[in-house]
Write a protein that holds these residues in place. Structure first.
Motif, PDB file in Angstrom:
ATOM      1  N   ILE A   1     -62.575 -28.848  37.352  1.00  0.00           N
ATOM      2  CA  ILE A   1     -61.242 -29.703  37.196  1.00  0.00           C
ATOM      3  C   ILE A   1     -60.273 -28.646  37.317  1.00  0.00           C
ATOM      4  N   SER A   2     -59.552 -28.756  38.308  1.00  0.00           N
ATOM      5  CA  SER A   2     -58.127 -27.830  38.321  1.00  0.00           C
ATOM      6  C   SER A   2     -56.946 -28.515  38.068  1.00  0.00           C
ATOM      7  N   PHE A   3     -56.058 -27.558  37.405  1.00  0.00           N
ATOM      8  CA  PHE A   3     -54.850 -28.458  36.881  1.00  0.00           C
ATOM      9  C   PHE A   3     -53.415 -27.718  36.815  1.00  0.00           C
ATOM     10  N   ASP A   4     -52.494 -28.314  37.174  1.00  0.00           N
ATOM     11  CA  ASP A   4     -51.230 -27.418  37.190  1.00  0.00           C
ATOM     12  C   ASP A   4     -50.149 -28.429  36.133  1.00  0.00           C
ATOM     13  N   VAL A   5     -50.087 -28.172  34.871  1.00  0.00           N
ATOM     14  CA  VAL A   5     -49.031 -29.000  34.068  1.00  0.00           C
ATOM     15  C   VAL A   5     -47.827 -28.576  33.972  1.00  0.00           C
TER      16      VAL A   5
END
Length: 214
Positions: free
Chosen positions: A54-58
């Motif tokens: 799971i990749s994320f950019d918050v």
């Protein structure tokens, strides 16, 4: 005497004016919504070295100073089960990175060794309902900071080059890919066979003609 009457009238009028208590003045506070938003934040999933990630950019916009380092979680839900995946804490209102899918594991080289809904038992991989198996189905996902943001998330599917299930146990759609991929060589093989048959036939005809002339 006239001045006494005027003074009395003025005093009486002043007593009728509304007053503001000190308590009201100190407790009054206008509405001041923070307007914090996670707009622009993204979550994606992919398969790498037979492991689901799971990749994320918050990005938190409009948050308070305290929220600049708030913890971030991804909530997975299918209406019956819920799983909370900690992503870390914001650093100056932002956080990016990647984590393994719940129930997955990797070795020291980063290659997948475990997958949700599968258990290595008696020397073979066995499908089971436990071990976050439900996360491979239809789920809803929410980024949770303050505020929350609904994001589209799904368990990454296997590909011919990357398996999100135990080695050799692939999704039905992927299991059919070798046959589909092989179909491209099918017409070529048929064409080669046809040409070979044609050449063989032509040689046979020439041989018979030569035999008759002789």
């Amino acid at each position: 005497m006239h001045s006494s009457v005027i003074s009395a009238v003025l005093l009486g009028s002043l007593s009728l004016l509304p007053t503001v208590s000190s308590t009201d003045a100190t407790t009054y506070a206008p509405d001041d919504p923070s307007g914090a938003t996670l707009a622009g934040s993204m979550v994606t999933t992919d398969c790498e070295s037979d492991a689901p990630w799971i990749s994320f950019d918050v990005v938190l916009t409009g948050g308070t100073v305290e929220e600049a380092t708030a913890p971030v979680s991804l909530i997975l839900d299918n209406g019956v089960n819920t799983a909370t995946v900690p992503l870390g804490s914001l650093q100056d209102y932002r956080l990016s990175g990647r984590v393994l899918w719940p129930g997955a594991s990797v070795d020291d080289a980063g290659r997948g060794t475990g997958w949700p809904g599968w258990e290595f038992r008696d020397g073979t991989w066995t499908a089971m309902d436990a071990g976050f198996a439900w996360t491979r189905g239809d789920i809803a996902a929410t980024l949770r900071v303050n505020p929350d943001l609904a994001v589209p998330v799904a368990y990454p599917a296997s590909t011919p080059d990357c398996a999100t299930s135990p080695n050799g146990v692939r999704d039905a759609a992927v299991a059919a890919l070798p046959a589909t991929g092989g179909s491209a060589s099918g017409p070529i093989a048929l064409a080669v066979a046809a040409v070979g048959a044609f050449v063989a036939g032509a040689l046979l005809v020439l041989q018979r003609r030569r035999h008759r002339r002789a």
